[in-house]
Design a protein around this motif. Structure first.
Motif, PDB file in Angstrom:
ATOM      1  N   THR A  77       0.826  -1.218   0.000  1.00  0.00           N
ATOM      2  CA  THR A  77       0.000   0.000   0.000  1.00  0.00           C
ATOM      3  C   THR A  77       0.864   1.274   0.000  1.00  0.00           C
ATOM      4  OG1 THR A  77      -0.094  -0.324   2.383  1.00  0.00           O
ATOM      5  CG2 THR A  77      -2.020  -1.018   1.116  1.00  0.00           C
ATOM      6  N   ASP A  78       2.188   1.103   0.181  1.00  0.00           N
ATOM      7  CA  ASP A  78       3.109   2.252   0.174  1.00  0.00           C
ATOM      8  C   ASP A  78       3.978   2.248  -1.077  1.00  0.00           C
ATOM      9  OD1 ASP A  78       2.378   3.485   2.565  1.00  0.00           O
ATOM     10  OD2 ASP A  78       3.698   2.198   3.768  1.00  0.00           O
ATOM     11  N   ALA A  79       3.464   1.661  -2.169  1.00  0.00           N
ATOM     12  CA  ALA A  79       4.271   1.542  -3.391  1.00  0.00           C
ATOM     13  C   ALA A  79       4.763   2.908  -3.889  1.00  0.00           C
ATOM     14  CB  ALA A  79       3.458   0.836  -4.473  1.00  0.00           C
ATOM     15  N   ASP A  80       4.031   3.974  -3.533  1.00  0.00           N
ATOM     16  CA  ASP A  80       4.481   5.307  -3.972  1.00  0.00           C
ATOM     17  C   ASP A  80       5.780   5.746  -3.282  1.00  0.00           C
ATOM     18  OD1 ASP A  80       3.298   5.500  -1.469  1.00  0.00           O
ATOM     19  OD2 ASP A  80       2.472   7.495  -1.817  1.00  0.00           O
ATOM     20  N   GLN A  81       6.227   4.989  -2.273  1.00  0.00           N
ATOM     21  CA  GLN A  81       7.465   5.341  -1.550  1.00  0.00           C
ATOM     22  C   GLN A  81       8.712   4.761  -2.235  1.00  0.00           C
ATOM     23  OE1 GLN A  81       7.537   6.851   1.914  1.00  0.00           O
ATOM     24  NE2 GLN A  81       5.568   7.517   1.106  1.00  0.00           N
ATOM     25  N   VAL A  82       8.513   3.795  -3.140  1.00  0.00           N
ATOM     26  CA  VAL A  82       9.648   3.037  -3.675  1.00  0.00           C
ATOM     27  C   VAL A  82      10.650   3.954  -4.394  1.00  0.00           C
ATOM     28  CG1 VAL A  82      10.319   1.258  -5.355  1.00  0.00           C
ATOM     29  CG2 VAL A  82       8.373   0.861  -3.811  1.00  0.00           C
ATOM     30  N   ALA A  83      10.147   4.826  -5.258  1.00  0.00           N
ATOM     31  CA  ALA A  83      11.059   5.656  -6.063  1.00  0.00           C
ATOM     32  C   ALA A  83      11.959   6.518  -5.163  1.00  0.00           C
ATOM     33  CB  ALA A  83      10.252   6.529  -7.017  1.00  0.00           C
ATOM     34  N   GLY A  84      11.395   7.081  -4.103  1.00  0.00           N
ATOM     35  CA  GLY A  84      12.174   7.939  -3.206  1.00  0.00           C
ATOM     36  C   GLY A  84      13.259   7.170  -2.472  1.00  0.00           C
ATOM     37  N   VAL A  85      12.955   5.915  -2.117  1.00  0.00           N
ATOM     38  CA  VAL A  85      13.952   5.088  -1.425  1.00  0.00           C
ATOM     39  C   VAL A  85      15.064   4.722  -2.412  1.00  0.00           C
ATOM     40  CG1 VAL A  85      14.327   2.891  -0.212  1.00  0.00           C
ATOM     41  CG2 VAL A  85      12.234   4.199   0.204  1.00  0.00           C
TER      42      VAL A  85
END
Ligand code: FO1
Length: 352
Positions: free
Chosen positions: A311-319
């Motif tokens: 549900t936090d897939a939008d965080q992947v690019a930033g990591v």
């Protein structure tokens, strides 16, 4: 009883393939870390962790800064939670303390007015603290005492305290009645009595700067093929372990890839109080911000890989932009099978 070993698979790596990891180190707090380790071990022994040999050794370095002395007993919540959980003696509902527990001693203490009543010590659990306290007072270091207790529980891991030295987390909270406007309480009072409902102004880990890693900790990190950070509290669990002088450097400079699992899903923790304590450090409460707080190993931090919730897939690019490999997968530890799949995604991320 410990988890039994599955028969070892053929470990011969095909030409050019990376040999399977044979030595895992995990840095763990209490309830969340122990649950993650139990699911990880069951997947490991079933040969279901990509890139890891089913008979790999596991060393768990546990946080000891939650420890305290109460009624003359030395209580080590995170060590005991890991030991009971992996040894089959935990109260599964509570996540801490012994199964089949009774409370006669605590009731008797309360009848004498001998508090604190808010901290429950069960009769069975007290036996562990009695054995530990006698051994500590006879001069044995905590690491030796832990090894002795584990001979009964056979947790299928080598369980090490992060340090043999006395280290205690205290939390500073606002108190208008004090001249300074604040006072500090022991971590257990903040967590158990106050339920972390009061804002934490600062986290003070007394004794941490002078602590030395317990025997075996640096050796385990130097010989590791994989290091795992379970979804434990990044401030008061993994954070204090990494704060033992020399430990962060050993992780950063060691041979093993380091993969962590986010304790934050959405904008809150799954268990415990990471949210309140991250606030106190000024770290945004999100899976990506915790990864950046740990930092990429290539940039002086500790992480090579990081799992966030699907549900936090939008965080992947930033990591990934911070230099840390990242994948989004289901992170709820509903049972050992689901937790084992999380562990498999973690090893897949950094070993394949
Ligand atoms: N947690 C509670 O919420 N209430 C308790 O009375 C309590 C007692 C306790 C006794 C022994 C022990 O090993 C753990 C205990 N815990 C209790 C859990 C502990 O306070 C925390 O969960 C950990 O320190 C956080 O990792």
């Amino acid at each position: 009883m410990g988890v039994s070993h599955a028969p070892s698979p053929d470990l011969t790596a095909p030409d050019g393939a990376t040999p399977a990891a044979r030595s895992i180190v995990a840095l763990s707090g209490g309830v969340g870390g122990a649950r993650f380790l139990r699911g990880t071990l069951s997947a490991l022994r079933a040969g279901a962790l990509p890139g890891v040999a089913a008979d790999a050794s596991v060393t768990v370095v546990a946080n000891t800064a939650d420890d305290w002395w109460i009624h003359g007993l030395k209580v080590c919540p995170d060590l005991d939670t890991v030991m009971y959980t992996l040894g089959g003696g935990i109260d599964v509902e509570r996540g801490w303390g012994r199964d089949g527990e009774t409370w006669a001693t605590s009731e008797e203490l309360a009848a004498y007015g001998a508090g604190p009543e808010w901290f429950g010590l069960g009769d069975r659990d007290i036996a562990t603290h009695l054995v530990r306290t006698q051994m500590v007072e006879a001069g044995y270091p905590l690491s030796a005492v832990t090894a002795a207790l584990c001979r009964r529980w056979e947790p299928d891991v080598e369980l090490l305290p992060m340090t043999d030295d006395r280290v205690e987390t205290h939390i500073a909270i606002a108190d208008p009645e004090e001249a300074s406007g604040r006072r500090t309480v022991h971590f257990q009072e903040y967590w158990v009595r106050m339920r972390a409902q009061v804002p934490a102004e600062a986290v003070v880990v007394v004794g941490l700067d002078r602590a030395t890693p317990a025997p075996g900790v640096l050796e385990a990190l130097a010989g590791a093929d994989l290091v795992m950070l379970p979804p434990s509290n990044p401030v008061v669990s993994v954070g204090t372990i990494l704060g033992v002088p020399g430990l962060r450097e050993a992780l950063r400079e060691g041979p093993a890839p380091v993969v962590g699992v986010s304790p934050i899903i959405g904008a809150s923790h799954v268990h415990g109080m990471a949210r309140q304590l991250l606030d106190s450090l000024g770290v945004e409460v999100s899976a990506g911000a915790v990864a950046r707080h740990y930092g990429a190993r290539a940039a002086g931090g500790v992480l090579d890989g990081w799992l966030v919730a699907d549900t936090d897939a939008d965080q992947v690019a930033g990591v990934e932009a911070a230099g840390i490999a990242c994948a989004a997968v289901p992170l709820l530890m509903s049972d050992d099978a689901a937790t084992g799949r999380m562990a498999a995604a973690a090893t897949e991320l950094v070993l394949r």
